[in-house]
Scaffold this active site. Sequence first.
Site, PDB file in Angstrom:
ATOM      1  N   TYR A  76       0.833  -1.208   0.000  1.00  0.00           N
ATOM      2  CA  TYR A  76       0.000   0.000   0.000  1.00  0.00           C
ATOM      3  C   TYR A  76       0.869   1.260   0.000  1.00  0.00           C
ATOM      4  O   TYR A  76       0.879   2.008  -0.945  1.00  0.00           O
ATOM      5  CB  TYR A  76      -0.945  -0.028   1.203  1.00  0.00           C
ATOM      6  CG  TYR A  76      -1.956   1.095   1.179  1.00  0.00           C
ATOM      7  CD1 TYR A  76      -3.091   1.007   0.379  1.00  0.00           C
ATOM      8  CD2 TYR A  76      -1.789   2.240   1.956  1.00  0.00           C
ATOM      9  CE1 TYR A  76      -4.024   2.030   0.341  1.00  0.00           C
ATOM     10  CE2 TYR A  76      -2.726   3.270   1.925  1.00  0.00           C
ATOM     11  CZ  TYR A  76      -3.835   3.160   1.115  1.00  0.00           C
ATOM     12  OH  TYR A  76      -4.758   4.178   1.084  1.00  0.00           O
TER      13      TYR A  76
ATOM     14  N   SER B 100      -6.379   1.219  -4.437  1.00  0.00           N
ATOM     15  CA  SER B 100      -6.521   2.615  -4.062  1.00  0.00           C
ATOM     16  C   SER B 100      -5.155   3.308  -4.165  1.00  0.00           C
ATOM     17  O   SER B 100      -4.589   3.373  -5.254  1.00  0.00           O
ATOM     18  CB  SER B 100      -7.112   2.718  -2.650  1.00  0.00           C
ATOM     19  OG  SER B 100      -7.593   4.003  -2.399  1.00  0.00           O
TER      20      SER B 100
ATOM     21  N   ASP C 152     -17.624   3.878  -7.785  1.00  0.00           N
ATOM     22  CA  ASP C 152     -16.569   4.290  -6.857  1.00  0.00           C
ATOM     23  C   ASP C 152     -16.536   5.816  -6.794  1.00  0.00           C
ATOM     24  O   ASP C 152     -16.135   6.479  -7.752  1.00  0.00           O
ATOM     25  CB  ASP C 152     -15.208   3.747  -7.322  1.00  0.00           C
ATOM     26  CG  ASP C 152     -14.116   3.944  -6.280  1.00  0.00           C
ATOM     27  OD1 ASP C 152     -14.310   4.764  -5.352  1.00  0.00           O
ATOM     28  OD2 ASP C 152     -13.068   3.286  -6.388  1.00  0.00           O
TER      29      ASP C 152
ATOM     30  N   HIS D 160     -15.841   1.551  -3.982  1.00  0.00           N
ATOM     31  CA  HIS D 160     -14.413   1.461  -3.684  1.00  0.00           C
ATOM     32  C   HIS D 160     -14.047   0.147  -3.002  1.00  0.00           C
ATOM     33  O   HIS D 160     -12.885  -0.194  -2.886  1.00  0.00           O
ATOM     34  CB  HIS D 160     -14.017   2.649  -2.806  1.00  0.00           C
ATOM     35  CG  HIS D 160     -12.550   2.928  -2.782  1.00  0.00           C
ATOM     36  ND1 HIS D 160     -11.829   3.229  -3.923  1.00  0.00           N
ATOM     37  CD2 HIS D 160     -11.655   2.955  -1.767  1.00  0.00           C
ATOM     38  CE1 HIS D 160     -10.558   3.430  -3.601  1.00  0.00           C
ATOM     39  NE2 HIS D 160     -10.425   3.264  -2.301  1.00  0.00           N
TER      40      HIS D 160
END
Length: 698
Positions: free
Chosen positions: A466, A546, A630, A665
């Site tokens: 991430y 993301s 999203d 999302h």
Amino acid sequence: MAVIPTMASFGQNKNPLKYPETQKGETVDVYFGTKVNDPYRWLEDDRSAETAAWVTAQNKVTYGYLEQIPFRDELKNRLEKLWNYEKISAPFIEGDFTYYFKNDGLQNQSVLYRKDKAGKETVFLDPNTFSKDGTTSLGGVDFSKDGSKVAYAISEGGSDWRKVILMDALSNKVLEDTIIDVKFSGLSWRGNEGFYYSSYDKPKGSELSAKTDQHKLYYHKLGTSQKEDKVIFGADQKRRYVGGSVTEDDHYLVITASTSTYGNELYIKDLTKPNSPIVTVVDNFNSDNYIIDNQGTKLFIVTDLNAPNKRIVTVDFSDPKAENWKDLIPETENVLSPSTCSGFIFANYMIDAVSAVKQYDYSGQLVRDIQLPGLGTAGGFSGKNKDKTVYYSFTNYTTPGTIYSLEPKSGKSAVYEKPKVDFKSEEYESKQVFYTSKDGTKIPMIITHKKGLKLDGKNPTMLYAYGGFNVSLTPSFSISNAVWMENGGVYAVPNLRGGGEYGKKWHDAGTKMQKQNVFDDFIAAAEYLIAQKYTSSDFLAVRGGSNGGLLVGATMTQRPDLMKVALPAVGVMDMLRYHTFTSGAGWAYDYGTAQDSEEMFKYIKGYSPVHNVKAGTRYPATMVTTGDHDDRVVPAHSFKFAAELQEKQSGDNPTLIRIDVKAGHGAGKSVSATIQENVDIQAFTLYNMGFKTLPKAE
């Protein structure tokens, strides 16, 4: 703009893929004298018929490709079988009932049950009845102080916009009209008469993509219409995120306000006195601060002010400014995430991304170290002060999440709920390593696989990360990862800079003009796995969602030779325009914006995935994934990136985009949709690594 009906062929294999040819527009933006083409700007219009036709055409190609993978059904059968076990949450008490969530196994949404004092179990809320297709989910539940009333939020199609339904908890009868247009909000009751919530004014244009940047805190009094709801904070002070919560004793309203995803103002209001003023505790955005509890007028505050790894301080409500704060639990070398329950503070520390928990009393005295079942992630340890039992969960990459009960006075702990999963955890192992990034920084990574793995460079490997927004990736069990490892896969998670694993300094080292550190850390993780012969470039997949989608997009455009498969999910791909959509402007603490300065513009453009796809380059087999609803990271990011890849890809690696319809999302996604997405990702990955049948761990 329209999808041109003619098809363009790509690829050199026997059955070349034919992608819908995406028409190019003439849009040009100018940044500090530099012209930047944006040929796919038209795909930002999520309400246009042309965009809808493009989505349909892309999905037709993608699903046509996926359907011809020979082991896709076998993979789905195994995932469904493994997923099909009962899951029960920790219980919580409201009024005369004990509530808990339960999923029989493959239910699209977990059901909220309750038991009365006689032990009779009934269904309280079943989100599976909210919509026929399972795309409406429960987004939050909050009970009034005596448990007699409840406000619960629902999300439709995965959107961040919520509707709030008010119900009598004893009779299950709806009390009044639904509250609408609620976003990024908790629900917090004041007594039994009303509650606080947050929202934005409905945007002009598309509610799924238009900018939202003035958040307001409202109070809704039962028996009145939403139009009468009073703005408590945010009408005069323009803030991007505002939250309000009432202390357990109903004494104070605590308000947090921020303009970005890091740093917040802190305010407090005495609810026992009519028309009392809102008192400022912190008046700037230079630190993260929140109140975890109070004893009378004594406030307990968690802060990273002058403490990058966080500390707990106390101060009296009469003069709560920072100069009066006194350390209760000082900062240590490890990051602190505390919670309260049963009159104790549970200090959850992160040591190299693994949990260690200490129990303190409210005078700051250490009661005991909590003995955890092993190395992994412990969570929970929260509840009301009057609760007699504390519940916590424990998990790691090989251990399904298990719930434990803890008697806080004696320290006795016992298994409360252990899931029955058809997975032989004892046959798998996790190992933490520390590898060196480009600038010499040591980065931790946990590598998990079946015991006895041959280090021959031929193991299919999923590298997931991430690297942003102070988010920490700690060990947790996943059914999809279990199936991946059953099929001989390696699952590796590095803790990149930009995350929160080592506090604010670690976070800041991956932001703005240091964002490249994050990509370098990820690249170095891949190179370590290859050098140690866990895998090779032919068997390496990189995955992230993301901000992690940005990570994959930037890495694959910088080092397309490094991996065989790239899986960017709901990614932030157009870094020059991210801040113009929905809540994107709030991400500027991490990214900066192209408008900040010419230097920042050039830096951002240098890694922005949409702007760094180069013609004639052989990119890895890529499946971009997103949801058409999203409204966190709008799908236009993924649409543009996929269009660039399809136009410029050299060679025969497929570049597909898989677009979930009526999905957002990720939060609240149905179990069936989640399983199918994981099936498609793993099938695509293994197929492009050359597997014609499912590999198996030896």
